[in-house]
Design a protein around this motif. Structure first.
Motif, PDB file in Angstrom:
ATOM      1  N   ARG A 169       0.828  -1.217   0.000  1.00 13.22           N
ATOM      2  CA  ARG A 169       0.000   0.000   0.000  1.00 13.22           C
ATOM      3  C   ARG A 169       0.856   1.258   0.000  1.00 13.22           C
ATOM      4  NH1 ARG A 169      -5.381  -0.955   1.191  1.00 13.22           N
ATOM      5  NH2 ARG A 169      -5.689  -3.122   1.751  1.00 13.22           N
ATOM      6  N   ALA A 170       1.951   1.226   0.764  1.00 12.46           N
ATOM      7  CA  ALA A 170       2.821   2.408   0.837  1.00 12.46           C
ATOM      8  C   ALA A 170       3.459   2.667  -0.527  1.00 12.46           C
ATOM      9  CB  ALA A 170       3.893   2.201   1.905  1.00 12.46           C
ATOM     10  N   ILE A 171       3.776   1.585  -1.248  1.00  7.31           N
ATOM     11  CA  ILE A 171       4.357   1.751  -2.587  1.00  7.31           C
ATOM     12  C   ILE A 171       3.289   2.320  -3.535  1.00  7.31           C
ATOM     13  CG2 ILE A 171       5.390   0.529  -4.572  1.00  7.31           C
ATOM     14  CD1 ILE A 171       6.807  -1.321  -2.524  1.00  7.31           C
ATOM     15  N   GLU A 172       2.057   1.751  -3.444  1.00  8.96           N
ATOM     16  CA  GLU A 172       0.939   2.245  -4.272  1.00  8.96           C
ATOM     17  C   GLU A 172       0.693   3.739  -4.046  1.00  8.96           C
ATOM     18  OE1 GLU A 172      -1.512  -1.755  -4.113  1.00  8.96           O
ATOM     19  OE2 GLU A 172      -2.724  -0.010  -3.490  1.00  8.96           O
ATOM     20  N   ARG A 173       0.716   4.108  -2.759  1.00 15.12           N
ATOM     21  CA  ARG A 173       0.441   5.516  -2.409  1.00 15.12           C
ATOM     22  C   ARG A 173       1.580   6.441  -2.800  1.00 15.12           C
ATOM     23  NH1 ARG A 173      -0.958   3.531   2.693  1.00 15.12           N
ATOM     24  NH2 ARG A 173       1.056   4.237   3.451  1.00 15.12           N
ATOM     25  N   GLY A 174       2.735   5.831  -3.064  1.00 15.94           N
ATOM     26  CA  GLY A 174       3.900   6.631  -3.410  1.00 15.94           C
ATOM     27  C   GLY A 174       4.664   7.112  -2.173  1.00 15.94           C
ATOM     28  N   ASP A 175       4.288   6.632  -0.970  1.00 13.50           N
ATOM     29  CA  ASP A 175       5.026   7.017   0.245  1.00 13.50           C
ATOM     30  C   ASP A 175       6.393   6.357   0.261  1.00 13.50           C
ATOM     31  OD1 ASP A 175       2.772   8.269   0.934  1.00 13.50           O
ATOM     32  OD2 ASP A 175       2.244   6.987   2.652  1.00 13.50           O
ATOM     33  N   VAL A 176       6.458   5.229  -0.392  1.00 14.98           N
ATOM     34  CA  VAL A 176       7.716   4.486  -0.452  1.00 14.98           C
ATOM     35  C   VAL A 176       7.956   4.187  -1.926  1.00 14.98           C
ATOM     36  CG1 VAL A 176       8.646   2.169   0.016  1.00 14.98           C
ATOM     37  CG2 VAL A 176       7.530   3.445   1.850  1.00 14.98           C
ATOM     38  N   GLU A 177       9.200   4.365  -2.352  1.00 18.50           N
ATOM     39  CA  GLU A 177       9.463   4.199  -3.785  1.00 18.50           C
ATOM     40  C   GLU A 177       9.553   2.735  -4.204  1.00 18.50           C
ATOM     41  OE1 GLU A 177      12.911   6.022  -6.004  1.00 18.50           O
ATOM     42  OE2 GLU A 177      11.679   7.732  -5.286  1.00 18.50           O
ATOM     43  N   SER A 178      10.321   1.983  -3.426  1.00 17.18           N
ATOM     44  CA  SER A 178      10.488   0.574  -3.777  1.00 17.18           C
ATOM     45  C   SER A 178      10.772  -0.194  -2.491  1.00 17.18           C
ATOM     46  CB  SER A 178      11.688   0.408  -4.706  1.00 17.18           C
ATOM     47  OG  SER A 178      12.856   0.780  -3.979  1.00 17.18           O
ATOM     48  N   PHE A 179      10.661  -1.505  -2.584  1.00 15.58           N
ATOM     49  CA  PHE A 179      10.945  -2.320  -1.403  1.00 15.58           C
ATOM     50  C   PHE A 179      12.369  -2.072  -0.915  1.00 15.58           C
ATOM     51  CE2 PHE A 179      12.755  -6.337   0.234  1.00 15.58           C
ATOM     52  CZ  PHE A 179      12.067  -6.367   1.447  1.00 15.58           C
ATOM     53  N   GLU A 180      13.291  -1.919  -1.876  1.00 16.81           N
ATOM     54  CA  GLU A 180      14.695  -1.746  -1.525  1.00 16.81           C
ATOM     55  C   GLU A 180      14.890  -0.601  -0.530  1.00 16.81           C
ATOM     56  OE1 GLU A 180      16.773  -4.056  -1.943  1.00 16.81           O
ATOM     57  OE2 GLU A 180      18.256  -2.777  -0.934  1.00 16.81           O
ATOM     58  N   GLU A 181      14.103   0.462  -0.745  1.00 17.40           N
ATOM     59  CA  GLU A 181      14.233   1.638   0.126  1.00 17.40           C
ATOM     60  C   GLU A 181      13.946   1.298   1.602  1.00 17.40           C
ATOM     61  OE1 GLU A 181      11.762   4.880  -1.375  1.00 17.40           O
ATOM     62  OE2 GLU A 181      11.551   5.574   0.705  1.00 17.40           O
ATOM     63  N   VAL A 182      13.064   0.327   1.821  1.00 18.41           N
ATOM     64  CA  VAL A 182      12.659   0.029   3.200  1.00 18.41           C
ATOM     65  C   VAL A 182      13.079  -1.384   3.630  1.00 18.41           C
ATOM     66  CG1 VAL A 182      10.717   1.636   3.234  1.00 18.41           C
ATOM     67  CG2 VAL A 182      10.368  -0.677   2.351  1.00 18.41           C
ATOM     68  N   ARG A 183      13.873  -2.018   2.786  1.00 19.66           N
ATOM     69  CA  ARG A 183      14.201  -3.425   3.028  1.00 19.66           C
ATOM     70  C   ARG A 183      14.722  -3.684   4.447  1.00 19.66           C
ATOM     71  NH1 ARG A 183      17.923  -6.908   3.526  1.00 19.66           N
ATOM     72  NH2 ARG A 183      19.484  -5.276   3.427  1.00 19.66           N
ATOM     73  N   GLU A 184      15.649  -2.844   4.867  1.00 21.79           N
ATOM     74  CA  GLU A 184      16.293  -3.113   6.153  1.00 21.79           C
ATOM     75  C   GLU A 184      15.279  -3.144   7.309  1.00 21.79           C
ATOM     76  OE1 GLU A 184      19.936  -1.209   8.413  1.00 21.79           O
ATOM     77  OE2 GLU A 184      20.049  -0.967   6.233  1.00 21.79           O
ATOM     78  N   ALA A 185      14.415  -2.122   7.331  1.00 20.63           N
ATOM     79  CA  ALA A 185      13.436  -2.058   8.429  1.00 20.63           C
ATOM     80  C   ALA A 185      12.455  -3.231   8.346  1.00 20.63           C
ATOM     81  CB  ALA A 185      12.670  -0.736   8.384  1.00 20.63           C
ATOM     82  N   VAL A 186      11.948  -3.493   7.129  1.00 17.92           N
ATOM     83  CA  VAL A 186      10.963  -4.568   6.977  1.00 17.92           C
ATOM     84  C   VAL A 186      11.591  -5.913   7.340  1.00 17.92           C
ATOM     85  CG1 VAL A 186       9.441  -5.765   5.346  1.00 17.92           C
ATOM     86  CG2 VAL A 186       9.696  -3.279   5.210  1.00 17.92           C
ATOM     87  N   ALA A 187      12.825  -6.118   6.883  1.00 14.89           N
ATOM     88  CA  ALA A 187      13.500  -7.390   7.161  1.00 14.89           C
ATOM     89  C   ALA A 187      13.713  -7.576   8.662  1.00 14.89           C
ATOM     90  CB  ALA A 187      14.836  -7.436   6.428  1.00 14.89           C
ATOM     91  N   ALA A 188      13.956  -6.495   9.362  1.00 12.84           N
ATOM     92  CA  ALA A 188      14.197  -6.612  10.803  1.00 12.84           C
ATOM     93  C   ALA A 188      12.896  -6.839  11.570  1.00 12.84           C
ATOM     94  CB  ALA A 188      14.889  -5.355  11.322  1.00 12.84           C
ATOM     95  N   GLU A 189      11.780  -6.305  11.032  1.00 12.17           N
ATOM     96  CA  GLU A 189      10.552  -6.302  11.834  1.00 12.17           C
ATOM     97  C   GLU A 189       9.534  -7.373  11.459  1.00 12.17           C
ATOM     98  OE1 GLU A 189       8.797  -2.459  12.296  1.00 12.17           O
ATOM     99  OE2 GLU A 189      10.733  -1.504  12.648  1.00 12.17           O
TER     100      GLU A 189
END
Ligand code: NOJ
Length: 586
Positions: free
Chosen positions: A409-429
């Motif tokens: 959803r965040a990617i759809e909304r344009g809040d996040v550009e790509s998974f890569e941008e948030v990979r570290e946080a998502v992978a940790a959580e």
């Protein structure tokens, strides 16, 4: 504390082991764990010293939320086997004096449950089993959901805990239904006595099969506010405030207690702390009234959480201490807590609260903490091996709705550009860290399955696996075994289970030193939460400096097991070193 003041209960003295069946052990090669796979490992659990097994949902389910979307409470999910397998598991556990508790998911069902199927048809018997509401005129408010008739918005702006609106439009009934979790998990309407009746009957059915209790999923959400506010801008925490912890929840729990729970059961209530503030926690902790033996609260596992899974979070040791100290205080007079740092909804504790560099040491230290705090320790499968987070590289590797939904959803909304941008946080959580299969061997698929595993297997299985751990006397597994055995030890068992807790180093950034005291006996626990060395800083008046300290357990080899408490001051603890002393406090 004196003997007459303590309330002895079997479940306070027990150690619970949590099994996430999907990822435990697969015997039929479909890549998904199953009940025969658990039966195969019952001796493993017995060897470890476990008293109770908590089984995550095994009921029939389309698996939108891995079994937390139940489509038939009285049937076993095909992938897991059948009722005969479940019965065999119960017998095998009981034969070894282990008990079994089932996950009770009754805030919601699956949308494929017969009750919902009939409810959406407005069947006279089931029409009011769920939260059906008319939509509202969107009246110019920008409403982003594409569902529902034109110009109509959902009844209010509540957000689902898994992201997105908490209302879904149903074309058959032409109305909106509430789902606090996924849209495939409609919320049951607990105000309807017929719903409650149906649930109690189902609980009774399982109790008659011989189970020893329940873990009650998302229990505070049974109580929802009157008259659902219709503010379309209602934010997420507003949702939690209105759609949980309404005082009615205690009416329902009291009724449930009178109807089905009042026997010697273990009942663990899962209570999210964003829903239940401190001042209300007491109501849930009143065992006689609500029938809950203990609570699983989330406060300590939320300390490094921001609003969304893709925002990195930080935690500090003083914060962790203050939360767990407060819960000890809350339960000092009444109530009890489950002590845990990981489960199927959390990342692996070593990666999160410990150190992958000092994996073995920190796994043992965290185990020491959980087993020597006041409360019942819950061991999550693989924790006894010191399993770590998975090295995620792409969004498609995740299976969990609560990971994928918000990121997509965040990617759809344009809040996040790509998974890569948030990979570290998502992978940790991500919750999926806790869901990668148990590593039994260093062989193919870690000995979990002969097929294609449903989710990735951590490549560290080469060194982190049960077979290697059981052969190595210095492993996390053997250390856990020792920790577990202390709870029923003639000499220190009562002290560990019932001893009063006292924090000695609340503000220290890396040291956690505390005592447990019971009838003139004392434990002194010293933990170094850091990759560096830390000098013990023991308040001089904390414990009698001349008293003898007998080393009970440590995660490093230590010379001279007996010392005076005073000699412990100025002692240098190595990275993630944990020591437990038995002190004669007289
Ligand atoms: C809490 C469970 O532990 C989690 O896995 C599940 O997604 C939610 N409740 C909804 O049932």
């Amino acid at each position: 504390m004196i003997e007459s003041e303590i309330e002895r209960r079997w479940w306070k003295e027990a150690v619970v082991y949590q099994i996430y069946p999907r990822s435990f052990n697969d015997t039929d090669g479909d890549g998904v764990g199953d009940l025969p796979g658990i039966v195969e490992k019952v001796d493993y659990l017995d060897d470890l010293g476990i008293d109770v097994v908590w089984l995550n949902p095994v009921y029939e389910s389309p698996n939108a939320d891995n079994g937390y979307d139940v489509s038939d409470y009285r049937a076993i999910m095909d992938e897991f086997g059948g009722m005969a397998d479940w019965e065999e598991l119960l017998d095998e556990l009981h034969e070894r004096d282990m008990r079994l508790i089932m996950d009770l998911v009754v805030n919601h069902t699956s949308d494929e449950h017969e009750w919902f199927v009939r409810s959406r048809e407005d069947d006279p018997e089931y029409g009011e089993f769920y939260w059906w509401r008319e939509g509202v005129d969107s009246g110019g408010v920008e409403w982003t959901s594409e569902e529902g008739p034109d110009g109509e918005a959902p009844p209010n702006g509540w957000q689902s805990i898994f992201g997105g609106p908490a209302w879904a439009y149903d074309e058959t009934r032409e109305a909106w239904y509430l789902h606090l979790f996924d849209r495939k998990q409609p919320d049951l309407h607990w105000r309807n006595p017929a719903v409650r009746e149906a649930i109690y009957e189902m609980m009774e059915w399982w109790l008659e099969k011989g189970i020893d209790g329940f873990r009650l999923d998302a229990i505070a959400h049974l109580g929802k506010e009157e008259g659902l506010p219709t503010d379309l801008d209602e934010p997420m925490n507003g949702t939690m405030k209105h759609a949980g912890n309404d005082p009615r929840v205690h009416e329902y729990l009291t009724e449930m207690n009178e109807r089905v729970l009042s026997r010697e059961l273990l009942t663990v209530g899962e209570v999210g702390t964003s829903t239940v503030p401190d001042e209300d926690a007491h109501a849930y902790l009143d065992h006689e009234r609500d029938g809950l033996s203990m609570l699983v609260h989330f406060e300590h596992v939320n300390i490094d959480r921001e609003d969304s899974i893709y925002e990195p979070g930080e935690w500090t040791l003083p914060e962790l201490k203050s939360v767990l100290d407060r819960w000890d205080g809350l339960t000092e007079e009444e109530g009890w807590v489950a002590q845990y740092l990981s489960n199927h909804d959390q990342p692996r504790q070593v990666s999160r609260f410990g150190s992958e560099t000092y994996r073995r040491e920190s796994a043992k230290l965290l185990g020491t903490l959980l087993h020597t705090l006041r409360g019942t320790p819950f061991v999550y499968q693989g924790e006894e091996l010191g399993m770590t987070n998975y090295p995620w590289t792409s969004l498609s590797e995740f299976e969990d709705v609560a990971t994928r939904n918000p990121v997509e959803r965040a990617i759809e909304r344009g809040d996040v550009e790509s998974f890569e941008e948030v990979r570290e946080a998502v992978a940790a959580e991500s919750r999926d860290n806790g869901r990668t299969p148990v590593q039994w061997t260093d062989g193919e698929n870690a000995g979990f399955t002969d097929g294609e595993p449903w989710i990735g297997i951590n490549p560290d299985k080469e060194t982190v696996n049960a077979a290697a751990a059981r052969e190595d006397p210095d492993s996390v597994w053997h250390y856990y075994r020792e920790l577990i055995s202390l709870r029923s030890d003639d000499e220190v068992g009562d002290l560990i289970v019932y001893g009063e807790y006292e924090q000695l180093t609340p503000e220290h950034e890396s040291l956690w030193i505390y005592t447990r005291t019971f009838e003139g006996e004392r434990l002194l626990v010293a933990l170094n939460f850091s990759d560096g060395r830390t000098t013990i800083d023991l308040p001089t008046n904390a414990v009698d400096a001349g008293a003898t300290a007998d080393l009970l357990l440590a995660n490093y080899a230590i010379e001279g097991a007996v010392t005076a408490v005073g000699d412990l001051a100025d002692l240098v603890l190595r990275p993630w070193e944990a020591r437990v002393y038995h002190v004669d406090a007289e």
